[in-house]
Design a protein around this motif. Structure first.
Motif, PDB file in Angstrom:
ATOM      1  N   UNK A 109      43.190 -31.777  65.796  1.00 49.66           N
ATOM      2  CA  UNK A 109      43.542 -30.447  65.291  1.00 49.66           C
ATOM      3  C   UNK A 109      42.957 -29.354  66.170  1.00 49.66           C
ATOM      4  N   UNK A 110      41.728 -29.566  66.645  1.00 47.37           N
ATOM      5  CA  UNK A 110      41.083 -28.571  67.506  1.00 47.37           C
ATOM      6  C   UNK A 110      41.792 -28.488  68.856  1.00 47.37           C
ATOM      7  N   UNK A 111      42.145 -29.634  69.439  1.00 47.85           N
ATOM      8  CA  UNK A 111      42.842 -29.652  70.730  1.00 47.85           C
ATOM      9  C   UNK A 111      44.221 -29.017  70.631  1.00 47.85           C
ATOM     10  N   UNK A 112      44.848 -29.149  69.475  1.00 50.30           N
ATOM     11  CA  UNK A 112      46.177 -28.558  69.266  1.00 50.30           C
ATOM     12  C   UNK A 112      46.101 -27.078  68.938  1.00 50.30           C
ATOM     13  N   UNK A 113      44.882 -26.576  68.768  1.00 51.33           N
ATOM     14  CA  UNK A 113      44.718 -25.168  68.455  1.00 51.33           C
ATOM     15  C   UNK A 113      44.938 -24.830  67.002  1.00 51.33           C
ATOM     16  N   UNK A 114      45.055 -25.847  66.150  1.00 52.55           N
ATOM     17  CA  UNK A 114      45.273 -25.602  64.724  1.00 52.55           C
ATOM     18  C   UNK A 114      43.968 -25.353  63.983  1.00 52.55           C
ATOM     19  N   UNK A 115      42.871 -25.815  64.568  1.00 47.34           N
ATOM     20  CA  UNK A 115      41.564 -25.661  63.938  1.00 47.34           C
ATOM     21  C   UNK A 115      40.610 -25.020  64.935  1.00 47.34           C
ATOM     22  N   UNK A 116      39.902 -24.014  64.482  1.00 40.03           N
ATOM     23  CA  UNK A 116      38.973 -23.304  65.357  1.00 40.03           C
ATOM     24  C   UNK A 116      37.844 -24.204  65.829  1.00 40.03           C
ATOM     25  N   UNK A 117      37.433 -24.000  67.076  1.00 38.74           N
ATOM     26  CA  UNK A 117      36.294 -24.736  67.600  1.00 38.74           C
ATOM     27  C   UNK A 117      35.023 -24.425  66.838  1.00 38.74           C
ATOM     28  N   UNK A 118      34.953 -23.229  66.261  1.00 38.02           N
ATOM     29  CA  UNK A 118      33.777 -22.864  65.470  1.00 38.02           C
ATOM     30  C   UNK A 118      33.679 -23.720  64.204  1.00 38.02           C
ATOM     31  N   UNK A 119      34.850 -24.043  63.629  1.00 36.36           N
ATOM     32  CA  UNK A 119      34.853 -24.903  62.446  1.00 36.36           C
ATOM     33  C   UNK A 119      34.356 -26.296  62.812  1.00 36.36           C
ATOM     34  N   UNK A 120      34.816 -26.797  63.957  1.00 37.88           N
ATOM     35  CA  UNK A 120      34.368 -28.115  64.407  1.00 37.88           C
ATOM     36  C   UNK A 120      32.864 -28.115  64.673  1.00 37.88           C
ATOM     37  N   UNK A 199      42.815 -24.762  55.710  1.00 37.37           N
ATOM     38  CA  UNK A 199      42.481 -23.979  56.902  1.00 37.37           C
ATOM     39  C   UNK A 199      43.587 -24.016  57.950  1.00 37.37           C
ATOM     40  N   UNK A 200      44.317 -25.142  58.034  1.00 37.60           N
ATOM     41  CA  UNK A 200      45.375 -25.247  59.046  1.00 37.60           C
ATOM     42  C   UNK A 200      46.751 -24.882  58.482  1.00 37.60           C
ATOM     43  N   UNK A 201      46.782 -24.496  57.212  1.00 34.05           N
ATOM     44  CA  UNK A 201      48.044 -24.172  56.564  1.00 34.05           C
ATOM     45  C   UNK A 201      48.389 -22.695  56.735  1.00 34.05           C
ATOM     46  N   UNK A 202      49.638 -22.317  56.489  1.00 32.12           N
ATOM     47  CA  UNK A 202      50.046 -20.896  56.571  1.00 32.12           C
ATOM     48  C   UNK A 202      49.386 -20.033  55.501  1.00 32.12           C
ATOM     49  N   UNK A 203      48.790 -20.681  54.493  1.00 33.11           N
ATOM     50  CA  UNK A 203      48.173 -19.910  53.419  1.00 33.11           C
ATOM     51  C   UNK A 203      46.796 -19.371  53.795  1.00 33.11           C
ATOM     52  N   UNK A 204      46.276 -19.811  54.912  1.00 28.28           N
ATOM     53  CA  UNK A 204      44.972 -19.342  55.360  1.00 28.28           C
ATOM     54  C   UNK A 204      45.123 -18.025  56.102  1.00 28.28           C
ATOM     55  N   UNK A 205      44.598 -16.952  55.532  1.00 24.58           N
ATOM     56  CA  UNK A 205      44.672 -15.627  56.141  1.00 24.58           C
ATOM     57  C   UNK A 205      43.307 -15.144  56.626  1.00 24.58           C
ATOM     58  N   UNK A 206      42.362 -16.086  56.779  1.00 24.34           N
ATOM     59  CA  UNK A 206      41.001 -15.707  57.187  1.00 24.34           C
ATOM     60  C   UNK A 206      40.852 -15.660  58.697  1.00 24.34           C
ATOM     61  N   UNK A 207      41.816 -16.192  59.435  1.00 25.27           N
ATOM     62  CA  UNK A 207      41.756 -16.207  60.898  1.00 25.27           C
ATOM     63  C   UNK A 207      40.531 -16.958  61.430  1.00 25.27           C
ATOM     64  N   UNK A 208      40.197 -18.079  60.787  1.00 29.04           N
ATOM     65  CA  UNK A 208      39.095 -18.922  61.268  1.00 29.04           C
ATOM     66  C   UNK A 208      39.615 -20.331  61.516  1.00 29.04           C
TER      67      UNK A 208
END
Length: 208
Positions: A109-120, A199-208
């Motif tokens: 997910x991180x490599x695909x850009x769907x999950x922030x590196x900060x979350x990882x 976090x990886x869904x369209x419902x996440x509006x936190x931009x993290x």
């Protein structure tokens, strides 16, 4: 409930020690000299004991009404139940695969850009913190010191530290049997996965 085990650690000057049950998957049991059912010789490491198990006010397993066992009475310290062993091994293997799959899932997910590196990074820190907290709680249980609140362990697991929590439970033989702790722990795994999916869904509006 009564059980049998062997004394694996004894501090004669302080009058207490720890019993390892015959079923080695069980946690060690605290023993104080005053918990023997009747006066007798001072205990020595390796002696076989029969005892009643209780959960004391500090949340640790403690032996009471302890008696010495003769060799013929002992069930065998290292013996493993033939029926229960295979399911346990299968369960551990499944959990190992699940932990590895979770880590790979986060990396992809991180490599695909769907999950922030900060979350990882946060999840990595939560895993390090989780193992450390379990180790501290195990030491506190053995020494009779102030314990780590179970809610703290669950919160860290929910924030992504559950793989290290599982590893600590197995390696340290800690919190492997206590209920309802185990049920809540597995619930934190489910809630953490739901959190990642959100976090990886369209419902996440936190931009993290």
């Amino acid at each position: 409930m009564r059980d049998q085990g062997r004394l694996v650690e004894w501090f004669d000057d302080k009058g207490y020690g720890f019993i390892q049950p015959n079923e080695t998957s069980k946690e060690r049991v605290f023993l104080h000299i005053k918990d023997f059912a009747r006066p007798g010789p001072r205990p020595i490491v390796g002696c076989a004991l029969d005892y009643k198990v209780i959960l004391d006010e500090r949340g640790r397993y403690r032996a009471q009404q302890v008696t010495y066992l003769k060799a013929a009475q002992s069930k065998g310290f290292a013996s493993k139940p033939k029926v229960s062993t295979p399911p346990k091994q299968a369960k551990l293997s499944a959990m190992q695969l699940f932990c590895v799959g979770y880590i790979l899932f986060l990396a992809i997910l991180t490599l695909m850009g769907l999950l922030s590196g900060l979350i990882l990074l946060l999840i990595s820190l939560m895993n390090a913190l989780s193992y450390w907290l379990y180790a501290q709680d195990k030491e506190a249980a053995q020494l009779g010191n102030r314990r780590i609140p179970e809610n703290s362990l669950h919160v860290v697991a929910f924030l992504g530290g559950w793989p290290a929590a599982w590893l600590a439970q197995q390696k340290l033989r800690h919190k492997t049997q206590k209920q309802p702790f185990r049920q809540i722990y597995f619930c934190t795994i489910g809630f953490n996965i739901i959190l990642i999916l959100w976090l990886i869904s369209p419902f996440n509006h936190l931009n993290v």
